[in-house]
Design a protein around this motif. Structure first.
Motif, PDB file in Angstrom:
ATOM      1  N   LYS A  80      27.436   5.765  22.433  1.00 14.73           N
ATOM      2  CA  LYS A  80      27.807   6.833  22.353  1.00 14.73           C
ATOM      3  C   LYS A  80      27.879   7.406  23.615  1.00 14.73           C
ATOM      4  O   LYS A  80      27.077   7.331  24.723  1.00 14.73           O
ATOM      5  CB  LYS A  80      26.626   7.528  21.429  1.00 14.73           C
ATOM      6  CG  LYS A  80      27.146   9.414  21.631  1.00 14.73           C
ATOM      7  CD  LYS A  80      25.696  10.101  22.707  1.00 14.73           C
ATOM      8  CE  LYS A  80      25.631  11.319  22.863  1.00 14.73           C
ATOM      9  NZ  LYS A  80      24.785  12.178  23.807  1.00 14.73           N
ATOM     10  N   GLY A 132      22.850  18.805  19.882  1.00 12.85           N
ATOM     11  CA  GLY A 132      21.984  17.204  20.507  1.00 12.85           C
ATOM     12  C   GLY A 132      22.706  16.050  19.577  1.00 12.85           C
ATOM     13  O   GLY A 132      21.996  14.736  19.351  1.00 12.85           O
ATOM     14  N   ASP A 150      24.019  12.294  18.918  1.00 14.66           N
ATOM     15  CA  ASP A 150      22.065  11.053  19.219  1.00 14.66           C
ATOM     16  C   ASP A 150      22.312   9.918  17.370  1.00 14.66           C
ATOM     17  O   ASP A 150      22.472   9.187  18.119  1.00 14.66           O
ATOM     18  CB  ASP A 150      21.360  11.273  19.873  1.00 14.66           C
ATOM     19  CG  ASP A 150      22.337  12.204  21.323  1.00 14.66           C
ATOM     20  OD1 ASP A 150      22.378  11.607  21.559  1.00 14.66           O
ATOM     21  OD2 ASP A 150      21.117  12.511  21.880  1.00 14.66           O
ATOM     22  N   GLN A 186      15.744  17.414  27.470  1.00 16.34           N
ATOM     23  CA  GLN A 186      16.812  16.831  26.774  1.00 16.34           C
ATOM     24  C   GLN A 186      17.866  15.404  26.531  1.00 16.34           C
ATOM     25  O   GLN A 186      18.379  15.687  25.264  1.00 16.34           O
ATOM     26  CB  GLN A 186      17.454  17.943  27.070  1.00 16.34           C
ATOM     27  CG  GLN A 186      18.971  18.227  26.897  1.00 16.34           C
ATOM     28  CD  GLN A 186      20.076  18.968  27.683  1.00 16.34           C
ATOM     29  OE1 GLN A 186      19.403  18.987  29.078  1.00 16.34           O
ATOM     30  NE2 GLN A 186      21.132  19.177  27.858  1.00 16.34           N
ATOM     31  N   VAL A 187      17.350  14.743  27.419  1.00 19.71           N
ATOM     32  CA  VAL A 187      17.961  14.108  27.426  1.00 19.71           C
ATOM     33  C   VAL A 187      18.678  13.177  25.754  1.00 19.71           C
ATOM     34  O   VAL A 187      19.688  12.611  25.560  1.00 19.71           O
ATOM     35  CB  VAL A 187      17.386  12.440  28.041  1.00 19.71           C
ATOM     36  CG1 VAL A 187      16.164  12.129  27.999  1.00 19.71           C
ATOM     37  CG2 VAL A 187      18.611  11.630  28.666  1.00 19.71           C
TER      38      VAL A 187
HETATM   39 MG    MG Z   1      22.581  15.399  24.398  1.00 20.11          MG
END
Ligand code: MG
Ligand code: ADP
Ligand code: ASP
Length: 408
Positions: free
Chosen positions: A9, A153, A156, A211-212
């Protein structure tokens, strides 16, 4: 020879412009070997998703969720198509699909849909023809045939869910940092890359604001034991492995420190201290679809008490309106709010066996004269709500006190 599947990704900053898309195309071609089949999930270019959201709010203060998903899902369609073109231009065969085209089925919860199943005959067919498969992240199709998105997000989650469905060996998350760090490396310079972290710790860090990785993607990886390798799309080096707990992973009390400035605090004063009142307040607020997080009720004085709680900053207007309405109904006093709060948290599964960790955290903040507004704990974390202006200083101090810095 049976080929194994690798899911990769690439996040928004990794494909921020055409030059970056070319770099990513080269990197993908390099990892395509004769013994593997690739599925590449891609996020929208740079800040596209934020820009689309901004446009929607400029036109309509409360945009309809269905159209919001239709709009927000376009960012990933652009990047997936462009990436497939860049790969083709390099003489390799690739095919781009939207989430619905590769059979990603979700529930109907627009803007935060859950993946229910993935039926991907088109991926298998493309692989049998030796094509690199590119999938637009962050989206799926509801049972009513509507396009949904998987929450911010969410690419992911697309990657992890596809890796599970296709029984991939590993899910590689390429981003703009070289792995998971002891704290956000863009904020604290002495942050150190973690070699291996457990699903449990990563889930806690993500839920508390790192946030990763999207928290829900880690939930899925944990449930199906799908190892994740978080690494950089900018430099070539080993990143961080997120895996099931095992005896080889060093048992440290604190693995990382996270900071989150996306919450706000609401206080309802002079609430009658009677059975059933808290239930009424929070039922009313949850009916407005607001997620309440930390709740603190003060000691009662003369039958009245103050109740404070945190909500996502984005939902503050909605939460305030609901709080004011319920305060009136139960004859409480004033309702106030504070947007300038931040949450700092320490996370580590070793906390279960180490004592005095919370005390050390409070002591560190006290030495800096930082007032703790609210506290919440889980088995493997301690969080404090403090003034936002102190967040960086607090994070740095906790990072040092728990021995996480580079100098160790
Ligand atoms: Mg992200
Ligand atoms: P992508 O666009 O690839 O999805 P994100 O912006 O969602 O990337 O996540 C990467 C960012 O997460 C990094 O740039 C970094 O600032 C931030 N971050 C926060 N906490 C951490 C941490 N503990 N380790 C690594 N990165 C972190
Ligand atoms: N583009 C979406 C977002 O910015 C999804 C993702 O990048 O994972 O939230």
């Amino acid at each position: 020879m049976k080929k194994h599947i690798v899911v990769q990704k690439f996040g928004g900053s990794s494909v921020a412009n055409l030059d970056r898309i070319k770099v990513v195309a080269d990197r993908i071609i390099e990892s395509k070997k004769s013994d593997n089949n690739l599925v590449v999930v891609v996020s929208a270019l740079g800040d596209t998703t934020d820009e689309l959201e901004e446009m929607a709010f400029k036109l309509c203060p409360t945009p309809p969720d269905r159209e919001m998903d239709l709009l927000m899902s376009t960012g990933e369609q652009i990047s997936s198509a462009l990436l497939a073109m860049a790969i083709k231009a390099r003489g390799h065969d690739a095919i781009a699909f939207t989430g619905p085209q590769v059979g990603i089925s979700t529930d109907s919860a627009h803007t935060k849909a859950r993946v229910i199943s993935i039926e991907s005959p088109r991926i298998r067919k493309a692989h049998s023809r030796n094509k690199i498969v590119i999938v637009a992240g962050y989206q799926g199709l509801s049972p009513d045939g509507e396009i949904t998105t998987l929450g911010r997000g969410g690419s992911d989650l697309t990657a992890v869910a596809l890796a599970v469905a296709l029984k991939a060996k590993v899910c590689e998350i390429f981003t703009d940092v070289t792995g998971i760090f002891t704290t956000d490396p863009r904020v604290v310079k002495s942050a150190r890359k973690i070699k291996t972290i457990t699903f449990e710790e990563m889930l806690e860090m993500a839920s508390l604001g790192a946030q990763v990785m999207q928290a829900r993607s880690i939930e899925v990886a944990k449930r199906f034991n799908m190892p994740i390798h978080v690494r950089s799309s900018f430099v070539k080096e080993e990143g961080t492995m997120i895996v099931k707990a095992n005896p080889k992973i060093e048992d440290v009390a604190v693995r990382g420190v996270t900071t989150n400035a996306s919450e706000a605090k609401i206080t309802i004063t002079a609430v009658p201290d009677k059975a059933g009142i808290a239930a009424r307040i929070f039922t009313e607020i949850s009916q407005k679809d607001v997620n309440v997080d930390i709740i603190v009720q003060n000691v009662s004085q003369s039958g009245l008490t103050d109740i404070s709680f945190t909500v996502p900053r984005k939902e503050l207007t909605k939460a305030l309106a609901a709080s004011q309405a319920i305060a009136k109904k139960i004859n409480a006093g004033q309702v106030s709010s504070d947007k300038t709060v931040a949450r700092v948290s320490i996370v580590g599964s070793g906390m279960r066996s180490h004592r005095g960790i919370a005390a050390k955290m409070f002591e560190t903040l006290a030495k800096l004269k930082i007032n703790i507004d609210m506290i919440s704990t889980s088995e493997i974390s301690v969080s404090c709500i403090i003034e936002e202006k102190h967040a960086k200083k607090a994070t740095e101090a906790l990072h040092t006190v728990f021995g996480l810095g580079n100098t160790k």
